[in-house]
Design a protein around this motif. Structure first.
Motif, short mmCIF file in Angstrom:
data_model
loop_
_atom_site.label_atom_id
_atom_site.label_comp_id
_atom_site.label_asym_id
_atom_site.label_seq_id
_atom_site.Cartn_x
_atom_site.Cartn_y
_atom_site.Cartn_z
N CYS A 135 2.16 -3.19 0.02
CA CYS A 135 0.80 -2.90 0.50
C CYS A 135 0.82 -2.55 1.99
O CYS A 135 0.17 -1.59 2.42
CB CYS A 135 -0.11 -4.10 0.27
SG CYS A 135 -0.57 -4.38 -1.44
N ALA A 136 1.58 -3.32 2.77
CA ALA A 136 1.66 -3.05 4.21
C ALA A 136 2.27 -1.68 4.49
O ALA A 136 1.78 -0.94 5.35
CB ALA A 136 2.48 -4.15 4.90
N ALA A 137 3.31 -1.33 3.74
CA ALA A 137 3.94 -0.01 3.93
C ALA A 137 2.96 1.10 3.57
O ALA A 137 2.91 2.14 4.24
CB ALA A 137 5.21 0.08 3.09
N ALA A 138 2.19 0.88 2.52
CA ALA A 138 1.20 1.89 2.12
C ALA A 138 0.12 2.04 3.18
O ALA A 138 -0.25 3.16 3.55
CB ALA A 138 0.57 1.51 0.78
N TYR A 139 -0.38 0.92 3.68
CA TYR A 139 -1.37 1.00 4.76
C TYR A 139 -0.81 1.74 5.97
O TYR A 139 -1.50 2.55 6.58
CB TYR A 139 -1.81 -0.41 5.19
CG TYR A 139 -2.77 -1.08 4.25
CD1 TYR A 139 -3.91 -0.43 3.77
CD2 TYR A 139 -2.55 -2.40 3.84
CE1 TYR A 139 -4.79 -1.07 2.92
CE2 TYR A 139 -3.43 -3.04 2.98
CZ TYR A 139 -4.55 -2.38 2.52
OH TYR A 139 -5.42 -3.01 1.68
N GLU A 140 0.43 1.45 6.30
CA GLU A 140 1.05 2.11 7.46
C GLU A 140 1.16 3.62 7.23
O GLU A 140 0.86 4.41 8.12
CB GLU A 140 2.43 1.50 7.73
CG GLU A 140 3.06 2.01 9.00
CD GLU A 140 4.38 1.34 9.32
OE1 GLU A 140 4.94 1.67 10.38
OE2 GLU A 140 4.87 0.52 8.52
N GLN A 141 1.58 4.03 6.02
CA GLN A 141 1.68 5.46 5.73
C GLN A 141 0.32 6.14 5.78
O GLN A 141 0.22 7.32 6.11
CB GLN A 141 2.32 5.70 4.36
CG GLN A 141 3.80 5.59 4.36
CD GLN A 141 4.41 6.02 3.02
OE1 GLN A 141 3.72 6.53 2.15
NE2 GLN A 141 5.70 5.80 2.88
N LEU A 142 -0.73 5.40 5.47
CA LEU A 142 -2.08 5.96 5.50
C LEU A 142 -2.68 5.94 6.91
O LEU A 142 -3.80 6.40 7.11
CB LEU A 142 -2.99 5.19 4.53
CG LEU A 142 -2.67 5.36 3.05
CD1 LEU A 142 -3.48 4.38 2.21
CD2 LEU A 142 -2.92 6.79 2.61
#
Length: 186
Positions: A135-142
């Motif tokens: 989830c954190a990686a996805a938020y960062e990519q977004l």
């Protein structure tokens, strides 16, 4: 003939038909496979688990093609009824990681988010941390750095709580804190 043998033959025929036209889905493939799997419930001798594993592997290799998503989700739900909620969440997490790799970040975030509640148990602590990291990686990519930081803080809190309960220093490995440090530096 034995009902499970006849259904197995029907499943194999559908698999051969599907392989002949890959990467496209035959128009009725997912509906017919759903019917076959639904009819297999309660049949002794029908190889449900291997068939599900094969279908999940085929769908898992098609993450760039959203046409496979609905069938893949149905397979995870079907397998989850047989294997349990945590096993189902593990399959969702694996799919979320595949979606992240395919740059389908929003879809990955939704799927990883679905795993948080089932993983919020003592026996699934490591999976909860993995899910939080996805989830954190996805938020960062977004570009949602504040959400990524909050999610990593949540994971860090779970690790510290686990350390407090177990007094096991190995659970506080520095690799778990690195993403948070790098995010703070950005």
């Amino acid at each position: 003939t034995c009902p499970s043998a006849a259904l197995d033959a029907q499943a194999m025929l559908k698999m051969m038909e599907m392989q002949a036209v890959l990467p496209h889905i035959p128009p009725s493939f997912d509906r017919e496979m759903r019917e076959i799997l639904d009819r297999s419930e309660g049949l002794a001798g029908f190889p449900v688990e291997p068939l599900i594993d094969i279908l999940l592997e085929i769908c898992g290799n098609r993450v760039e093609e959203p046409a496979w998503d609905a069938f893949y989700e149905w397979l995870i739900q079907f397998a989850g009824r047989r294997e349990g909620e945590i096993a189902q969440a593990r399959r969702h997490l694996d799919r979320a990681i595949d979606l992240m790799t395919a740059r389908r970040t929003c879809d990955a975030l939704v799927l990883a988010g679905k795993t948080l509640v089932p993983f919020y148990r003592e026996e699934a602590h490591e999976e909860l941390l993995d899910s939080l990291y996805v989830c954190a990686a996805a938020y960062e990519q977004l570009g949602l750095l504040w959400a990524a930081r909050g999610t990593l803080l949540n994971a860090t809190s779970h690790m510290a709580n686990r350390f407090h309960n177990d007094n096991n220093v190995e659970r506080l490995g520095s690799t778990h804190f690195k993403p948070l440090k790098w995010l703070d530096l950005r």
